[in-house]
Design an enzyme around this catalytic site. Structure first.
Site, PDB file in Angstrom:
ATOM      1  N   ALA A 148     -62.511 -42.965 -44.022  1.00  0.00           N
ATOM      2  CA  ALA A 148     -61.619 -42.354 -45.019  1.00  0.00           C
ATOM      3  C   ALA A 148     -61.643 -40.840 -44.937  1.00  0.00           C
ATOM      4  CB  ALA A 148     -62.018 -42.811 -46.423  1.00  0.00           C
ATOM      5  N   ASP A 197     -69.967 -31.889 -41.016  1.00  0.00           N
ATOM      6  CA  ASP A 197     -70.328 -33.098 -41.755  1.00  0.00           C
ATOM      7  C   ASP A 197     -71.842 -33.265 -41.851  1.00  0.00           C
ATOM      8  OD1 ASP A 197     -67.653 -33.322 -41.383  1.00  0.00           O
ATOM      9  OD2 ASP A 197     -67.722 -35.146 -40.157  1.00  0.00           O
TER      10      ASP A 197
END
Ligand code: ADP
Ligand code: MG
Length: 412
Positions: A148, A197
């Protein structure tokens, strides 16, 4: 709360905002899953969060600044060392398992999701003494939605890195684990990642965003305590099909590199924002000029948000920060051209429903949006987005509420 179904509206009758389960309860569940799967108790449970980027998009490869925060949804790894060299990895989210000799790990030997875990052990390999066994059992239980754009992959790698460090006592620091997670994803799993990330997943602090300088990967915690100020970040997973992402990503990177070369700069980070217009005038290609405009102004917007948060609270600066989030999205839509209709519709609907600011987050071409909202209005904004999606005939989006959370660590 749900809106009553009406004949006039095609909007779904219930819109659910998924808050992450309580961390302690989730860690207990991971431990239980380990016991059920492996038949004995783990040595411990470790976890790492997914992330959203608040602002600073498509600037990492131009040495720019990003401002991610860890979200409440985490990936848990219950794990135990074994007196063998077998690495066994299982997940509550996948039927695929791994059972391999940990001394023989190479990128070719592992495929599918277990590569993200095995890759971390492989990346840390040089630190493991030859005399030591490498065997371990790992049970993964992740809450970050897969694919997502909320970085379930980094959450998985970073949870694994915490577990492996604790089980083998390798003496790594947080930055070593960030690097091992990046190496696992790029060199072992064969996916591309810039490192934002993994940095957020390991280094983020509760109640804070993480200012990440991609020039040297230095970081600084920036106060971003939404909860105590009645604010919330509504995440919308648009569930738009990611298509052509890799090719478009490569093309944007090439455009921005061309812009830097034209200006005689190593990267666009070195461009003086006060001379923006005269710099842009030196770029003949209209498309490349717009790409440069995005990167240079986006880095400036991150600096502005940082300055606003240094001068006051999120609450006192919410209008200005919201405007910068909006400007970021508009620039990504018009100058950088990495949005898709679902991202634009989610952002427009959130703004129309009263969000302070809204933007796409992540690489674009699908994925998720964020909206900075009054906590009490999150439900209403989500319903407005869901209604707009129904009107456009898009698949129903999914909603998540996230607070700035703590980076990777041990739970049990
Ligand atoms: P994102 O990081 O945005 O969620 P990616 O494509 O980078 O998207 O990573 C998603 C992949 O990570 C999944 O397809 C799967 O291979 C792996 N993954 C993440 N979390 C889990 C989990 N809990 N169990 C199994 N695999 C997972
Ligand atoms: Mg990922």
């Amino acid at each position: 709360m749900s809106s009553a179904p009406s004949a006039a509206s095609t909007a779904p009758s219930t819109v659910e905002l998924s808050a992450a389960p309580d961390r302690a309860t989730a860690a207990e569940r991971a431990e239980q899953l380990f016991v059920e799967s492996f038949g004995y108790a783990p040595d411990g449970v470790w976890s790492a969060p997914g992330r959203v980027n608040i602002i600073g998009e498509h600037v990492d490869y131009q040495d720019g600044l990003c401002l991610p925060m860890a979200i409440s949804h985490r990936c848990f790894a219950a794990a135990a060392r074994t007196p063998t060299d077998r690495l066994r990895v299982r997940s509550a989210q996948s039927g695929t398992t791994l059972d391999i000799d940990a001394r023989e790990l190479t990128p070719e030997t592992v495929s599918g999701w277990p590569a993200y875990v095995a890759g971390v052990l492989w990346a840390l390999g040089p630190r493991i003494s030859g005399a030591s066994t490498r065997g371990m059992d790992i049970m993964i239980d992740g809450q970050v939605p897969l694919g997502a754009g909320l970085s379930s992959s980094a959450a998985l790698e970073c949870a694994a890195a915490e577990a492996i460090e604790a089980l083998l006592t390798l003496g790594t620091g947080p930055l070593d684990r960030v690097r091992a997670a990046i190496t696992a994803e790029t060199d072992f799993a064969g996916a591309s990642t810039g490192g934002l990330d993994q940095s957020a997943s390991v280094l983020a602090r509760e109640g804070h965003a993480l200012l990440l300088d991609c020039r040297d990967f230095s970081t600084r915690a920036v106060p971003w305590d939404l909860a105590s100020q009645g604010l919330a970040l509504l995440i919308t997973d648009t569930r738009a099909e990611h298509s052509h992402v890799d090719g478009e990503y490569t093309a944007r990177r090439a455009d921005s590199e061309r812009a830097a070369r034209t200006l005689g700069l190593a990267t666009l980070r070195d461009a003086d924002p006060d001379r923006l217009e005269s710099l842009l005038a030196r770029i003949d290609d209209e498309v490349v000029r717009r790409r440069a405009h995005h990167v240079i102004t986006e880095i400036g917007r991150v600096e502005e948000v940082d300055a606003l948060l240094a001068a006051g609270s999120v609450r006192s600066q919410v209008a200005e920060i919201g405007a910068l989030l909006n400007a970021s999205h508009d620039s990504l839509r018009e100058d950088y051209e990495v949005t898709v209709p679902q991202l634009d519709v989610a952002v427009d609907a959130a703004r129309a429903a009263g969000a302070h600011g809204a933007r796409m987050t992540g690489g674009g071409f699908g994925g998720s949006t964020i909206a900075l909202v009054e906590a009490e209005q999150a439900q209403r904004v989500a319903e407005a987005i869901a209604a707009a999606f129904a009107e456009h005939g898009f698949d129903a989006p999914e909603f998540f509420l996230a607070l700035p959370s703590e980076g990777a660590g041990q739970d049990r």
